[in-house]
Design a protein around this motif. Structure first.
Motif, PDB file in Angstrom:
ATOM      1  N   VAL A 150       0.875  -1.011  -0.009  1.00  0.00           N
ATOM      2  CA  VAL A 150       0.061  -0.043   0.126  1.00  0.00           C
ATOM      3  C   VAL A 150       0.832   1.172  -0.182  1.00  0.00           C
ATOM      4  O   VAL A 150       1.745   1.402   0.948  1.00  0.00           O
ATOM      5  CB  VAL A 150      -1.032   0.018   1.186  1.00  0.00           C
ATOM      6  CG1 VAL A 150      -1.833   1.149   1.236  1.00  0.00           C
ATOM      7  CG2 VAL A 150      -1.612  -1.272   1.139  1.00  0.00           C
ATOM      8  N   LYS A 151       0.704   2.056  -1.083  1.00  0.00           N
ATOM      9  CA  LYS A 151       1.642   3.102  -1.129  1.00  0.00           C
ATOM     10  C   LYS A 151       1.646   4.159   0.038  1.00  0.00           C
ATOM     11  O   LYS A 151       2.351   4.538   0.595  1.00  0.00           O
ATOM     12  CB  LYS A 151       1.010   4.062  -2.479  1.00  0.00           C
ATOM     13  CG  LYS A 151       1.850   5.261  -2.890  1.00  0.00           C
ATOM     14  CD  LYS A 151       3.274   4.924  -3.247  1.00  0.00           C
ATOM     15  CE  LYS A 151       4.070   6.278  -3.335  1.00  0.00           C
ATOM     16  NZ  LYS A 151       5.382   6.108  -3.264  1.00  0.00           N
ATOM     17  N   GLU A 152       0.310   4.284   0.494  1.00  0.00           N
ATOM     18  CA  GLU A 152      -0.113   5.341   1.683  1.00  0.00           C
ATOM     19  C   GLU A 152       0.906   5.049   2.860  1.00  0.00           C
ATOM     20  O   GLU A 152       1.277   5.545   3.827  1.00  0.00           O
ATOM     21  CB  GLU A 152      -1.375   5.166   2.392  1.00  0.00           C
ATOM     22  CG  GLU A 152      -2.160   6.343   1.214  1.00  0.00           C
ATOM     23  CD  GLU A 152      -2.553   5.598  -0.202  1.00  0.00           C
ATOM     24  OE1 GLU A 152      -2.514   4.211  -0.153  1.00  0.00           O
ATOM     25  OE2 GLU A 152      -3.162   6.088  -1.004  1.00  0.00           O
ATOM     26  N   PHE A 153       1.137   3.501   2.885  1.00  0.00           N
ATOM     27  CA  PHE A 153       1.720   2.790   4.382  1.00  0.00           C
ATOM     28  C   PHE A 153       3.210   3.516   4.570  1.00  0.00           C
ATOM     29  O   PHE A 153       3.574   3.105   5.627  1.00  0.00           O
ATOM     30  CB  PHE A 153       1.804   1.658   4.221  1.00  0.00           C
ATOM     31  CG  PHE A 153       2.171   0.892   5.471  1.00  0.00           C
ATOM     32  CD1 PHE A 153       1.359   0.848   6.533  1.00  0.00           C
ATOM     33  CD2 PHE A 153       3.279   0.335   5.870  1.00  0.00           C
ATOM     34  CE1 PHE A 153       1.524   0.102   7.836  1.00  0.00           C
ATOM     35  CE2 PHE A 153       3.584  -0.469   7.078  1.00  0.00           C
ATOM     36  CZ  PHE A 153       2.686  -0.204   7.974  1.00  0.00           C
ATOM     37  N   GLU A 154       3.940   4.112   3.436  1.00  0.00           N
ATOM     38  CA  GLU A 154       5.379   4.489   3.450  1.00  0.00           C
ATOM     39  C   GLU A 154       5.242   5.772   4.664  1.00  0.00           C
ATOM     40  O   GLU A 154       6.229   5.947   5.265  1.00  0.00           O
ATOM     41  CB  GLU A 154       5.528   5.226   2.265  1.00  0.00           C
ATOM     42  CG  GLU A 154       6.303   4.280   1.216  1.00  0.00           C
ATOM     43  CD  GLU A 154       6.955   4.879   0.122  1.00  0.00           C
ATOM     44  OE1 GLU A 154       6.643   6.152  -0.106  1.00  0.00           O
ATOM     45  OE2 GLU A 154       7.573   4.444  -0.695  1.00  0.00           O
ATOM     46  N   ARG A 155       4.381   6.397   4.894  1.00  0.00           N
ATOM     47  CA  ARG A 155       4.119   7.142   5.955  1.00  0.00           C
ATOM     48  C   ARG A 155       4.002   6.656   7.274  1.00  0.00           C
ATOM     49  O   ARG A 155       3.913   7.454   8.404  1.00  0.00           O
ATOM     50  CB  ARG A 155       3.154   8.332   5.589  1.00  0.00           C
ATOM     51  CG  ARG A 155       3.587   9.132   4.253  1.00  0.00           C
ATOM     52  CD  ARG A 155       2.682  10.054   3.859  1.00  0.00           C
ATOM     53  NE  ARG A 155       2.443  11.172   4.848  1.00  0.00           N
ATOM     54  CZ  ARG A 155       1.758  12.373   4.566  1.00  0.00           C
ATOM     55  NH1 ARG A 155       1.021  12.528   3.382  1.00  0.00           N
ATOM     56  NH2 ARG A 155       1.812  13.302   5.369  1.00  0.00           N
ATOM     57  N   ALA A 156       3.711   5.508   7.561  1.00  0.00           N
ATOM     58  CA  ALA A 156       3.718   4.654   8.809  1.00  0.00           C
ATOM     59  C   ALA A 156       4.941   5.003   9.607  1.00  0.00           C
ATOM     60  O   ALA A 156       4.945   4.920  10.831  1.00  0.00           O
ATOM     61  CB  ALA A 156       3.199   3.329   8.630  1.00  0.00           C
ATOM     62  N   SER A 157       6.058   5.298   9.059  1.00  0.00           N
ATOM     63  CA  SER A 157       7.152   5.545   9.695  1.00  0.00           C
ATOM     64  C   SER A 157       7.589   6.928   9.873  1.00  0.00           C
ATOM     65  O   SER A 157       8.523   7.452  10.448  1.00  0.00           O
ATOM     66  CB  SER A 157       8.469   4.749   9.078  1.00  0.00           C
ATOM     67  OG  SER A 157       8.654   5.182   7.780  1.00  0.00           O
ATOM     68  N   SER A 158       6.561   7.708   9.375  1.00  0.00           N
ATOM     69  CA  SER A 158       6.885   9.272   9.512  1.00  0.00           C
ATOM     70  C   SER A 158       5.952  10.147  10.326  1.00  0.00           C
ATOM     71  O   SER A 158       6.164  10.445  11.415  1.00  0.00           O
ATOM     72  CB  SER A 158       6.907   9.879   7.957  1.00  0.00           C
ATOM     73  OG  SER A 158       6.952  11.332   7.948  1.00  0.00           O
ATOM     74  N   ASP A 159       4.435  10.150   9.762  1.00  0.00           N
ATOM     75  CA  ASP A 159       3.593  10.915  10.306  1.00  0.00           C
ATOM     76  C   ASP A 159       2.272  10.366  10.256  1.00  0.00           C
ATOM     77  O   ASP A 159       1.474  11.239  10.395  1.00  0.00           O
ATOM     78  CB  ASP A 159       3.966  12.504   9.895  1.00  0.00           C
ATOM     79  CG  ASP A 159       3.357  12.474   8.310  1.00  0.00           C
ATOM     80  OD1 ASP A 159       3.542  11.459   7.705  1.00  0.00           O
ATOM     81  OD2 ASP A 159       3.219  13.513   7.867  1.00  0.00           O
ATOM     82  N   ARG A 160       1.885   9.386   9.951  1.00  0.00           N
ATOM     83  CA  ARG A 160       0.513   8.682   9.661  1.00  0.00           C
ATOM     84  C   ARG A 160       0.296   7.507  10.533  1.00  0.00           C
ATOM     85  O   ARG A 160       1.412   7.060  10.906  1.00  0.00           O
ATOM     86  CB  ARG A 160       0.264   8.362   8.046  1.00  0.00           C
ATOM     87  CG  ARG A 160       0.040   9.709   7.316  1.00  0.00           C
ATOM     88  CD  ARG A 160      -1.230  10.499   7.875  1.00  0.00           C
ATOM     89  NE  ARG A 160      -1.028  12.086   7.315  1.00  0.00           N
ATOM     90  CZ  ARG A 160      -1.242  12.437   6.364  1.00  0.00           C
ATOM     91  NH1 ARG A 160      -1.910  11.635   5.326  1.00  0.00           N
ATOM     92  NH2 ARG A 160      -1.136  13.945   6.061  1.00  0.00           N
ATOM     93  N   PHE A 161      -0.697   7.382  10.801  1.00  0.00           N
ATOM     94  CA  PHE A 161      -1.311   6.317  11.720  1.00  0.00           C
ATOM     95  C   PHE A 161      -2.401   5.378  11.164  1.00  0.00           C
ATOM     96  O   PHE A 161      -3.365   6.015  10.731  1.00  0.00           O
ATOM     97  CB  PHE A 161      -1.853   7.108  13.146  1.00  0.00           C
ATOM     98  CG  PHE A 161      -0.853   7.937  13.788  1.00  0.00           C
ATOM     99  CD1 PHE A 161      -0.046   7.524  14.870  1.00  0.00           C
ATOM    100  CD2 PHE A 161      -0.813   9.199  13.070  1.00  0.00           C
ATOM    101  CE1 PHE A 161       0.934   8.486  15.179  1.00  0.00           C
ATOM    102  CE2 PHE A 161       0.024  10.177  13.683  1.00  0.00           C
ATOM    103  CZ  PHE A 161       1.195   9.678  14.714  1.00  0.00           C
ATOM    104  N   PHE A 162      -2.134   3.953  11.324  1.00  0.00           N
ATOM    105  CA  PHE A 162      -2.915   3.154  10.554  1.00  0.00           C
ATOM    106  C   PHE A 162      -3.425   2.056  11.455  1.00  0.00           C
ATOM    107  O   PHE A 162      -3.045   1.590  12.424  1.00  0.00           O
ATOM    108  CB  PHE A 162      -1.952   2.297   9.541  1.00  0.00           C
ATOM    109  CG  PHE A 162      -1.519   3.314   8.365  1.00  0.00           C
ATOM    110  CD1 PHE A 162      -2.105   3.555   7.207  1.00  0.00           C
ATOM    111  CD2 PHE A 162      -0.655   3.933   8.682  1.00  0.00           C
ATOM    112  CE1 PHE A 162      -1.743   4.435   6.231  1.00  0.00           C
ATOM    113  CE2 PHE A 162       0.207   4.872   7.713  1.00  0.00           C
ATOM    114  CZ  PHE A 162      -0.747   4.872   6.369  1.00  0.00           C
TER     115      PHE A 162
END
Lengths: 194, 467
Positions: A150-162
């Motif tokens: 999932v492309k969005e998941f790249e930001r799980a290590s930066s600033d997003r919460f899943f």
């Protein structure tokens, strides 16, 4: 067990932009009855484990056992190689392991002098158990995972919460779960391929 | 509200963050240092360090080829530069563990932005320290004789000796420091994987981070063991320098045989270690524009730790002198007065008192704690002072054994000095590589520290829930 409702699907992934929204979503999912799910965040989020209904880890107990092993290893190594055991035991200890060294008439079992290596090996074994216990219990190393598709998941290590509800959950139903996650107003909602 | 808080904190000089940041900008600010193309200053610094490293390799090669006689050590002074530098380097390493472990247990939030850097410093300092005892063995290729293993000679180490304790302590310390440092790195390496554009770089960081994906269950286990590692590193770091001091204190040499040695050595280690962190952090934060994360407040706090541990060390000098007098033993008294304070190496003792005892008193004044050039100079003075301390402890005592017919002097040879200079090459080479290839500030801990990261239990009175 129910068969997975959607073949070829790992689960549904909802994205949030702050940790509180993720905790709230996880809490709602737990209340709804979902069990096979996990939250993903760039840093540890307080209260997320509780909200997901996941048990506490047994690692402290495992690490204690590791430390105890180090402690006993060092104690036995030093005692037996220094001849600190009773002479009657000699018959049971191989010669190469048995090295009585008379240093200024000090007792062979000078346990006080054995304390520093005992302490060091306790620490060493605990540290190894901690790191490798954490890695193994986490199922790592696993360089690839369906979530990375999932492309969005790249930001799980930066600033997003899943929040990911997995397809193997008994309650999982592609439409119902989709509806439910949508009701939590995530930023994005994606299907995770197997 | 956040901006108001920052403004207020700045007014108090309490700020651990300056400027306004969110999760995303913290990540990019820290990680992009690694992903940007190599700065010219880095190449210059790395090349210089790498050249100096060659001096170490040359000195060690010559030592192994020719033998230990190339060094200035002989009888009566059997412990020279090798032991001085071993103790000096390993002491420097201790600040890293103090910052990462002890300050974590004490909930000192200001540790967050300097812990990664300080832990790396620990690892590299221990690597430098480890060279000396190995090289000093005379036949370093038999180093494994120190380890307990079944030999064909049926010999085992003498476990009642502090020198064997040292083997256990230093090797455990190096290993645990590495594990602790790597544990702290895992989440940031995964962040590097996610930000890297190049496929190969992505793969390398992906392997190094073990495929970390930040799952809540994983974070829970991670936090648990991070705390456990901090808990076991805390007594470990105290034990290491205690055991180093046992190398001296367990012997019966007057001036070494003192119970003050373990605490006095540990305080000295932390003193010199913080000085080294300041020496390195001051230029690094300037070069990489990280003043927003490593703020003046951090420098101020480190200066306060230096002041406190410096006073402990100074107290140690006082106790040594008092005990020499109070023992009533002519050996102890004579040794202290005629040999340490006013003997052939007396000038070093007086310099030591100046560097470690008097100049650090400037840190009582806020001006010197927050004026970075001054603080930098003071930190270097302390590093020199701590080296002199080890020199004085070793030299003033060994040169006069019990029989006056065997008295002698010590003078380092050019190879002693080359090897010492060379370890700086090793240290800085490793440090430059570290700054280039891994995030030098723990980004995930920085984000964890931000007010936006705080959550409350769902369904609590805060309706709405977003902040």
């Amino acid at each position: 067990m129910h068969a997975p409702q959607a073949p070829g699907l790992f689960g549904l992934l909802a994205e949030f932009d702050n940790p509180q929204a993720l905790v709230n979503a996880a809490d709602a999912a737990r209340r709804k009855g979902y069990k096979v799910m996990d939250g993903y965040s760039p840093f540890p989020v307080e209260g997320l484990r509780e909200a997901l209904g996941k048990p506490r880890t047994l690692l402290p107990v495992i690490v204690f056992c590791g430390g105890l092993t180090g402690c006993l290893t060092a104690f036995l190594l030093q005692t037996l190689t220094s001849g600190g055991h009773p002479r009657e035991w000699d018959a049971f200890i191989p010669n190469w392991f048995n090295y009585r060294l008379n240093i200024g008439g000090r007792p062979f079992f000078s346990w006080q002098a054995f304390v520093p290596p005992i302490f060091e090996l306790t620490v060493l074994f605990s540290a190894f158990t901690s790191l490798f216990g954490m890695i193994l219990l986490n199922g790592l190393p696993r360089p690839h995972h369906p979530l990375f598709e999932v492309k969005e998941f790249e930001r799980a290590s930066s600033d997003r919460f899943f929040l990911c509800i997995e397809a193997t959950d008994p309650l999982f139903d592609i439409d119902e779960t989709h509806e439910f996650l949508k009701g939590l107003s995530p930023i994005t909602l994606s299907e995770v391929p197997q | 509200m956040a901006t108001k808080e920052v403004a207020k904190n700045q007014a108090d000089g309490e700020s651990l963050f300056t400027g306004t940041y969110n999760f995303s900008t913290v990540t990019s600010k820290i990680n992009d240092i690694v992903l940007r193309s190599t700065p010219k200053g880095w190449i210059f610094g790395f090349l210089v360090s790498f050249m100096v490293l060659q001096a170490l390799l040359m000195a060690l090669t010559w030592l192994i080829y020719e033998g230990i006689g190339t060094w200035g050590v002989n009888i009566p002074v059997g412990w020279g530069f090798d032991i001085i530098n071993f103790v000096w380097w390993i002491g420097i390493g201790h600040a890293g563990t103090l910052i990462s472990a002890i300050l974590l247990l004490f909930h000192q939030k200001w540790r967050t932005s300097i812990n990664r850097f300080a832990e790396a410093m620990t690892l590299f300092a221990v690597a430098c320290a480890g060279i000396y005892p190995l090289a000093h063995m005379g036949r370093p290729w038999f180093f494994y004789w120190l380890l307990p293993y079944p030999t064909t000679m049926q010999l085992w180490p003498q476990f009642r000796s502090p020198l064997i304790w040292d083997v256990f302590a230093v090797s455990t310390y190096a290993t645990v420091s590495l594990l602790f440092w790597y544990t702290g790195l895992i989440p940031d390496l995964s962040s590097m994987r996610d930000r890297a554009k190049n496929r190969w770089i992505k793969m390398i960081y992906g392997i190094l981070c073990l495929g970390w994906r930040g799952a809540a269950t994983h974070w829970h286990r991670y936090e648990t063991i991070y705390l456990l590692l901090a808990g076991i590193s805390t007594p470990l770091v105290l034990s290491v320098h205690t055991i180093v001091s046992f190398d001296f204190a367990v012997g019966n040499v007057p001036g070494w045989h003192a119970t003050i040695f373990p605490p006095y050595f540990v305080a000295g280690a932390i003193f010199s270690g913080f000085a080294m962190v300041v020496t390195l952090a001051a230029p690094a934060r300037l070069a990489y524009g990280l003043k927003d994360f490593i703020t003046d407040k951090h420098m101020d706090n480190m200066a306060k730790v230096m002041l406190a541990t410096g006073l402990m060390v100074f107290y140690g000098y006082g106790v040594e002198a008092f005990m020499a007098y109070y023992s009533g033993s002519p050996d102890e008294r004579g040794l202290f007065l005629k040999n340490r304070a006013f003997g052939p190496y007396g000038v070093f003792y007086l310099l030591l008192i100046l560097c470690n005892g008097i100049i650090p008193q400037l840190l009582w004044f806020r001006f010197f704690r927050t004026n970075i050039p001054w603080l930098f100079v003071i930190s270097i003075v302390i590093n020199i002072g701590m080296w002199l301390e080890r020199f004085v402890i070793l030299m003033s005592l060994q040169r006069i054994p019990w029989q006056s017919s065997t008295w002698g002097q010590y003078c380092p040879t050019v190879w002693d000095i080359t090897a010492y200079v060379g370890t700086f090459g090793l240290f800085f080479t490793l440090l430059f590589l570290f700054m280039r290839f891994v995030p030098m500030i723990s980004a995930f801990e920085m984000k964890h520290m931000m007010p936006e990261s705080h959550t409350h239990a769902p369904g609590a009175s805060h309706a709405g829930g977003s902040h």
